[in-house]
Scaffold this motif. Structure first.
Motif, PDB file in Angstrom:
ATOM      1  N   UNK B 136      32.909  23.600  95.475  1.00 52.07           N
ATOM      2  CA  UNK B 136      31.992  23.298  94.370  1.00 52.07           C
ATOM      3  C   UNK B 136      30.871  22.374  94.806  1.00 52.07           C
ATOM      4  N   UNK B 137      31.232  21.297  95.521  1.00 50.77           N
ATOM      5  CA  UNK B 137      30.202  20.338  95.974  1.00 50.77           C
ATOM      6  C   UNK B 137      29.245  21.026  96.953  1.00 50.77           C
ATOM      7  N   UNK B 138      29.808  21.856  97.852  1.00 50.25           N
ATOM      8  CA  UNK B 138      28.946  22.562  98.825  1.00 50.25           C
ATOM      9  C   UNK B 138      27.951  23.461  98.096  1.00 50.25           C
ATOM     10  N   UNK B 139      28.437  24.192  97.085  1.00 50.56           N
ATOM     11  CA  UNK B 139      27.539  25.096  96.339  1.00 50.56           C
ATOM     12  C   UNK B 139      26.459  24.298  95.621  1.00 50.56           C
ATOM     13  N   UNK B 140      26.838  23.176  95.011  1.00 53.02           N
ATOM     14  CA  UNK B 140      25.854  22.368  94.281  1.00 53.02           C
ATOM     15  C   UNK B 140      24.805  21.795  95.234  1.00 53.02           C
ATOM     16  N   UNK B 141      25.249  21.359  96.423  1.00 55.48           N
ATOM     17  CA  UNK B 141      24.285  20.791  97.388  1.00 55.48           C
ATOM     18  C   UNK B 141      23.305  21.868  97.854  1.00 55.48           C
ATOM     19  N   UNK B 142      23.826  23.040  98.210  1.00 53.71           N
ATOM     20  CA  UNK B 142      22.929  24.116  98.678  1.00 53.71           C
ATOM     21  C   UNK B 142      21.964  24.519  97.555  1.00 53.71           C
ATOM     22  N   UNK B 143      22.484  24.598  96.333  1.00 55.59           N
ATOM     23  CA  UNK B 143      21.611  24.964  95.202  1.00 55.59           C
ATOM     24  C   UNK B 143      20.508  23.919  95.011  1.00 55.59           C
ATOM     25  N   UNK B 144      20.873  22.633  95.170  1.00 51.48           N
ATOM     26  CA  UNK B 144      19.859  21.575  95.016  1.00 51.48           C
ATOM     27  C   UNK B 144      18.783  21.720  96.089  1.00 51.48           C
ATOM     28  N   UNK B 145      19.187  22.105  97.293  1.00 48.80           N
ATOM     29  CA  UNK B 145      18.215  22.236  98.397  1.00 48.80           C
ATOM     30  C   UNK B 145      17.283  23.431  98.172  1.00 48.80           C
ATOM     31  N   UNK B 146      17.842  24.556  97.720  1.00 45.18           N
ATOM     32  CA  UNK B 146      17.009  25.770  97.625  1.00 45.18           C
ATOM     33  C   UNK B 146      16.469  26.015  96.215  1.00 45.18           C
ATOM     34  N   UNK B 147      16.756  25.124  95.270  1.00 48.06           N
ATOM     35  CA  UNK B 147      16.452  25.464  93.868  1.00 48.06           C
ATOM     36  C   UNK B 147      14.969  25.779  93.627  1.00 48.06           C
ATOM     37  N   UNK B 148      14.072  24.996  94.241  1.00 46.60           N
ATOM     38  CA  UNK B 148      12.650  25.225  93.945  1.00 46.60           C
ATOM     39  C   UNK B 148      12.173  26.618  94.415  1.00 46.60           C
ATOM     40  N   UNK B 149      12.371  26.942  95.723  1.00 47.66           N
ATOM     41  CA  UNK B 149      11.950  28.298  96.109  1.00 47.66           C
ATOM     42  C   UNK B 149      12.757  29.406  95.422  1.00 47.66           C
ATOM     43  N   UNK B 170      16.513  34.060 100.938  1.00 49.47           N
ATOM     44  CA  UNK B 170      16.972  33.465  99.674  1.00 49.47           C
ATOM     45  C   UNK B 170      17.969  34.378  98.973  1.00 49.47           C
ATOM     46  N   UNK B 171      17.680  35.683  99.034  1.00 54.23           N
ATOM     47  CA  UNK B 171      18.562  36.661  98.408  1.00 54.23           C
ATOM     48  C   UNK B 171      19.955  36.597  99.041  1.00 54.23           C
ATOM     49  N   UNK B 172      20.004  36.522 100.371  1.00 55.74           N
ATOM     50  CA  UNK B 172      21.289  36.459 101.075  1.00 55.74           C
ATOM     51  C   UNK B 172      22.021  35.159 100.720  1.00 55.74           C
ATOM     52  N   UNK B 173      21.290  34.037 100.764  1.00 58.82           N
ATOM     53  CA  UNK B 173      21.926  32.739 100.470  1.00 58.82           C
ATOM     54  C   UNK B 173      22.465  32.737  99.038  1.00 58.82           C
ATOM     55  N   UNK B 174      21.677  33.253  98.104  1.00 60.45           N
ATOM     56  CA  UNK B 174      22.133  33.248  96.711  1.00 60.45           C
ATOM     57  C   UNK B 174      23.371  34.132  96.537  1.00 60.45           C
ATOM     58  N   UNK B 175      23.362  35.309  97.176  1.00 59.59           N
ATOM     59  CA  UNK B 175      24.523  36.193  97.058  1.00 59.59           C
ATOM     60  C   UNK B 175      25.778  35.538  97.647  1.00 59.59           C
ATOM     61  N   UNK B 176      25.615  34.792  98.746  1.00 60.99           N
ATOM     62  CA  UNK B 176      26.776  34.107  99.342  1.00 60.99           C
ATOM     63  C   UNK B 176      27.302  33.046  98.369  1.00 60.99           C
ATOM     64  N   UNK B 177      26.380  32.280  97.750  1.00 66.04           N
ATOM     65  CA  UNK B 177      26.810  31.278  96.768  1.00 66.04           C
ATOM     66  C   UNK B 177      27.498  31.957  95.579  1.00 66.04           C
ATOM     67  N   UNK B 178      26.956  33.086  95.176  1.00 65.58           N
ATOM     68  CA  UNK B 178      27.556  33.839  94.068  1.00 65.58           C
ATOM     69  C   UNK B 178      28.964  34.322  94.449  1.00 65.58           C
ATOM     70  N   UNK B 179      29.099  34.790  95.700  1.00 66.75           N
ATOM     71  CA  UNK B 179      30.400  35.278  96.177  1.00 66.75           C
ATOM     72  C   UNK B 179      31.437  34.154  96.156  1.00 66.75           C
ATOM     73  N   UNK B 180      31.029  32.965  96.614  1.00 65.04           N
ATOM     74  CA  UNK B 180      31.956  31.823  96.615  1.00 65.04           C
ATOM     75  C   UNK B 180      32.327  31.435  95.186  1.00 65.04           C
ATOM     76  N   UNK B 181      31.325  31.484  94.291  1.00 64.97           N
ATOM     77  CA  UNK B 181      31.574  31.132  92.892  1.00 64.97           C
ATOM     78  C   UNK B 181      32.539  32.128  92.248  1.00 64.97           C
ATOM     79  N   UNK B 182      32.348  33.405  92.553  1.00 69.02           N
ATOM     80  CA  UNK B 182      33.243  34.441  92.010  1.00 69.02           C
ATOM     81  C   UNK B 182      34.668  34.187  92.498  1.00 69.02           C
TER      82      UNK B 182
END
Lengths: 229, 266
Positions: B136-149, B170-182
């Motif tokens: 959870x913390x890893x996903x939140x940190x990555x989201x904070x880093x990439x949120x603007x773009x 960005x598409x790949x990074x977001x899908x990976x975060x989505x996969x971890x969240x799922x």
């Protein structure tokens, strides 16, 4: 601002003959030509989104694609994925330095800047309304504010007057006039309604079957009936 | 109730998962990747079945398969519109593989695999809490880093591309975060209902919020509120937690629909 040497544009096949062209800083240029003559291809090549078929193209002294933070592009077709309640203001705010990493920008200085731009393009009345509920003309003026939020040195507009009724066209042209008088920036505009904005432009680039030509006045392309002079 | 360790773990785990889902669900809707969230949930079953077959923990199998699928999905279509076809192709392949794994596994006890289908938040252990917290913390940190773009690329992809925003990456990074969240969300609601936590909180946020920060806050609050309340209801009335979460979120969404309807009438 833009320097072309023996430049050939195209996708799989070349769509232009080799041409030379120099556009100086802060010039406002109208780009004229029939469909498929290479006008939009020229804008995409300036952004570095398309590779050149031959020749050289320099934008602010650098190769295309290396200076895009100081260029703003309003494409002819775009896909906006805003939530139903999000306003044009949100679109402009979220486009501010959107290429940089980190949390979204906010704060009073950005808010002030966006308010100034909304005022400049004359969109105060509806900037806070849901973007998806706006008319085509209102959206185009929000796009103009969005394009200006990153303080570009060059604006690329691909047929911004298309699909607008005469009233909306007039408002858009007035917004462009205000930008011209308030800011120093170059502009390349593609339009099939060039006669309506010709008086605000410094020169024209004509894409025709005989080549690409630079003209000081729109009279030199009079033979093309679609220009509508 | 609070003295039971299974209840403490359920509440802590539930809040971690609900917070991450609340954030990710806003982008799932903005980027129109609802089908991807749905597909990744179903693919979790194949990951769990494969892991069980090889003797690994089911969550590890889920994560590995979901991340690989996410990378393929992200690479296959960098534009939001193209993703449906790309996801459909990957989903079909992986579901076929899952059916085969279950066929091979049919002579063994498949409880762990089936648990992925429906989830069981009351079975979360202390070591799983640590795993969930780290993820959870890893996903939140990555989201904070990439949120603007990511926001820029999601709401206006053509103009973002003209500013050299790397859409495909960005598409790949977001899908990976989505996969971890799922993979995380499957622990609570299971693969069949994972869609609920990845769609409805964001949808509720969009019913009430007018800017992305507000939408995200409302989405997280509704997600955490629903999971927390569902756990209490589930404990007191002996109802399945996944069912309670689904009903509470659907009621929350329905309230927004009624509000909009009344607003139009007035």
């Amino acid at each position: 601002m833009i320097e072309c040497r023996d430049l050939v544009l195209g996708y799989d096949k070349a769509v232009t003959k080799p041409f030379n062209l120099t556009i100086k800083d802060n010039q406002w240029i109208g780009i004229i030509g029939k469909n498929g003559a290479g006008k939009s291809t020229f804008l995409k090549s300036i952004l570095g989104n398309l590779s050149l078929k031959a020749g050289q193209l320099q934008v602010f002294g650098k190769l295309p694609g290396n200076n895009n933070t100081c260029i703003s592009y309003i494409p002819q077709e775009r896909e906006i994925n805003l939530a139903d309640k999000m306003s044009g203001m949100s679109l402009v705010m979220n486009s501010y330095r959107g290429w940089k990493l980190g949390l979204p920008w906010s704060g009073r200085s950005l808010q002030r800047r966006v308010n100034e731009l909304i005022d400049l393009v004359g969109a105060n009345e509806y900037a806070h309304r849901p973007f998806m509920s706006l008319s085509g003309g209102q959206k185009k003026r929000i796009y103009l504010a969005q394009a200006l939020v990153n303080q570009p040195q060059l604006l690329l507009l691909d047929e911004p007057l298309a699909d607008l009724d005469p009233h909306a066209k007039q408002h858009f042209i007035e917004a462009l006039q205000k930008i011209h008088s308030h800011r120093e920036l170059g502009l390349l505009i593609i339009s099939h309604d060039m006669h309506e904005i010709a008086c605000h432009l410094d020169a024209f680039v004509h894409f025709s079957s005989t080549g690409v030509h630079y003209c000081e006045t729109i009279e030199c392309v009079k033979e093309d009936t679609y220009v509508g002079v | 109730m609070w003295a039971y360790s299974f209840m403490q773990n359920a509440i802590i785990g539930g809040i971690i998962i609900a917070t991450v889902c609340g954030l990710i669900s806003v982008f799932v809707i903005l980027r129109r990747t609802a089908f991807a969230a749905h597909a990744l949930g179903h693919m979790s079953l194949t990951g769990a079945a494969g892991a069980a077959l090889l003797g690994f923990p089911s969550m590890l199998g889920q994560i590995i398969l979901n991340v690989i699928s996410a990378i393929i999905m992200g690479l296959m279509g960098d534009k939001v519109k193209k993703n449906d076809l790309a996801i459909g192709v990957v989903l079909t392949f992986v579901l076929g593989l899952g059916a085969y794994f279950l066929f091979l596994f049919q002579n063994n006890y498949a409880g762990g695999v089936m648990g992925i289908l429906f989830g069981n938040i009351f079975a979360i252990s202390s070591s799983q809490i640590v795993q969930l917290a780290l993820m959870g913390v890893s996903i939140l940190i990555v989201m904070a880093i990439i949120s603007r773009p990511l926001i820029f690329a999601s709401i206006d992809p053509v103009v973002a591309a003209s500013k050299n925003v790397p859409l495909r990456l960005l598409s790949v990074v977001f899908f990976v975060l989505l996969a971890l969240t799922v993979s995380m969300a499957c622990q609570i609601v299971g693969a069949l209902l994972v869609f609920v936590l990845l769609i409805i909180p964001g949808a509720i946020g969009m019913q009430w919020g007018q800017s992305i920060p507000r939408i995200v806050i409302i989405s997280i609050l509704s997600s955490v509120g629903a999971v927390f309340s569902a756990l209490l209801i589930s404990y007191h009335y002996d109802l399945p937690a996944g069912f309670c979460i689904t009903m509470l979120l659907c009621i929350g969404y329905f309230v927004g629909v009624v509000r909009e309807f009344i607003g139009k009438l007035c």
